[in-house]
Design an enzyme around this catalytic site. Structure first.
Site, short mmCIF file in Angstrom:
data_model
loop_
_atom_site.label_atom_id
_atom_site.label_comp_id
_atom_site.label_asym_id
_atom_site.label_seq_id
_atom_site.Cartn_x
_atom_site.Cartn_y
_atom_site.Cartn_z
N PHE A 41 44.93 9.72 -5.25
CA PHE A 41 45.76 10.52 -5.52
C PHE A 41 47.13 9.76 -5.75
CE2 PHE A 41 48.65 13.46 -2.90
CZ PHE A 41 49.48 14.14 -3.89
N VAL A 42 47.47 8.97 -4.43
CA VAL A 42 48.92 8.24 -4.37
C VAL A 42 48.70 7.09 -5.25
CG1 VAL A 42 50.38 7.26 -2.86
CG2 VAL A 42 49.13 9.24 -2.05
N VAL A 54 40.11 -1.63 -7.83
CA VAL A 54 39.28 -0.58 -7.69
C VAL A 54 37.77 -1.09 -7.28
CG1 VAL A 54 40.44 0.84 -9.08
CG2 VAL A 54 38.92 -0.75 -9.99
N ILE A 80 35.34 -2.58 0.62
CA ILE A 80 36.43 -2.86 1.23
C ILE A 80 35.84 -3.42 2.66
CG2 ILE A 80 38.65 -3.03 1.98
CD1 ILE A 80 39.49 -1.54 -0.44
N ALA A 85 44.30 1.80 -0.15
CA ALA A 85 42.81 1.85 -0.05
C ALA A 85 42.42 2.29 1.60
CB ALA A 85 41.94 0.86 -0.56
N ARG A 109 39.44 4.31 4.42
CA ARG A 109 38.63 5.34 4.67
C ARG A 109 39.19 6.49 5.47
NH1 ARG A 109 34.61 7.21 8.85
NH2 ARG A 109 32.72 7.57 7.79
N SER A 126 49.71 6.19 8.63
CA SER A 126 49.56 7.54 8.91
C SER A 126 50.40 8.18 9.76
CB SER A 126 48.08 7.99 9.12
OG SER A 126 48.06 9.36 9.55
N TYR A 182 40.23 7.87 12.85
CA TYR A 182 41.15 7.59 11.65
C TYR A 182 42.68 6.96 11.99
CZ TYR A 182 43.99 8.04 7.60
OH TYR A 182 45.12 7.92 6.56
N GLY A 237 45.47 34.14 -6.73
CA GLY A 237 45.58 35.47 -6.22
C GLY A 237 44.86 35.70 -4.67
#
Length: 319
Positions: free
Chosen positions: A13-14, A33, A47, A67, A69, A112, A138, A187
């Site tokens: 996404f980023v 990738v 990785i 990258a 997990r 994070s 994480y 909706g």
């Protein structure tokens, strides 16, 4: 920047937004990738501590490491922390060592806000001086990677910059944001009118801009920064703003938070409800003061861009 930039997690996404922004600025981008599909990508496979980054790093002066997990719903591994460490800690250490060995100058690491903690209570606001309090496996693996990278900076001089973002939103965002966005667009009534919390968010375009600033600014080396859109919102307010961007009615309704928490506890969904009703505020003053960075997009602009993407995507699908 005027040098070749390696972006890991480039298909995420980023990562996709970052690679596009770098190329728009005239930078040469190499996308790392798992399996390459075009000439601008390099296959690195899994990785971990043994990944060979030689081809990916060739000629690069900067690495932006996305990258990881990430959170795994219904994780069935016998030791989740070990699984997170394989990629987030040992994989990062390995990449940093190889990067330094071939002459990479700067290594930007996306960590994070979970390193600071899960929630802010009693009006507290997270900042870079807080004693780390990783709230799950994480976040702990991310904190351990931060510590390892800063040791690398002190020992061999590879310029490390660490970014801790809160929830990132934008086109095709995963997780809670994507689910809420899709529900409002369709909706679906949401029991969130009583969510009068305060949360810091960061639009993907703002995060990308901050990452590029951290990759280039001479004062960023060795620093850790928290980034956000600067304006905090409640979940109820976020729902209203999304509805406006989508030109949909706000169908959220009142439901007692205590009852919702009790139901969520029975279903094993307490963490999700905490994110919707709890507060998580960060102070992003440091990056603005030290690097002169300001978020180029407002919350409303970020949501409108996301809404436009959503409409265009669904129109092309015939929905």
């Amino acid at each position: 920047m005027n040098n070749k930039v390696l972006v890991t997690g480039a298909n995420g996404f980023v990562g996709q937004a970052l690679c596009a922004a770098l190329r728009e600025r005239g930078e040469i981008v190499r996308s790392a990738v798992r399996v390459a599909h075009d000439a601008e990508q390099v296959t690195v496979g899994e990785i971990n501590a043994n990944t060979d980054w030689t081809k990916a790093l060739q000629g690069c002066a900067t690495v932006i490491h996305l990258a990881a997990r990430v959170h795994v719903m219904n994780d069935t591994s016998s030791n989740p922390l070990d699984e997170f460490r394989k990629i987030n800690l040992h994989g990062t250490e390995n990449l940093a060592r190889q990067a330094a060995a071939v002459g990479v100058k700067r290594f930007v690491y996306v960590s994070s806000i979970g390193v600071n903690g899960a929630l802010t209570l009693d009006g507290r606001i997270f900042n870079e001086l807080d004693v780390p309090n990783p709230h799950n496996e994480y976040a702990l693996s991310k904190w351990e990677a931060e510590q390892s990278l800063l040791r690398t900076y002190q020992e061999i001089g590879l310029e490390i910059v660490i970014i801790r973002p809160p929830l990132v939103y934008g086109a095709n965002a995963p997780g809670n944001f994507g689910q809420i966005f899709n529900a409002i667009a369709r909706g679906v009534p949401l029991p969130l009118a009583a969510a009068h919390n305060a949360r810091s968010l960061v639009y993907v375009g703002n995060l990308v801009d901050a990452l590029i600033t951290c990759a280039t600014h001479p004062k960023a080396a060795g620093k850790t920064y928290l980034v956000s859109d600067r304006v905090d919102v409640s979940t109820a307010m976020l729902v209203r703003e999304i509805a406006v961007a989508l030109n949909r009615p706000d169908r959220s309704f009142y439901f007692p938070p205590a009852v919702l928490r009790a139901i969520a506890g029975l279903l094993g969904k307490s963490a999700q409800v905490d994110r919707l009703f709890g507060s998580l505020q960060i102070d992003s003053q440091k990056i603005r003061t030290e690097l002169g960075w300001t978020p180029p997009y407002t919350l409303q602009q970020g949501l409108q861009t996301t809404a436009d993407w959503y409409r265009n995507t669904n129109a092309s699908r015939g929905d």
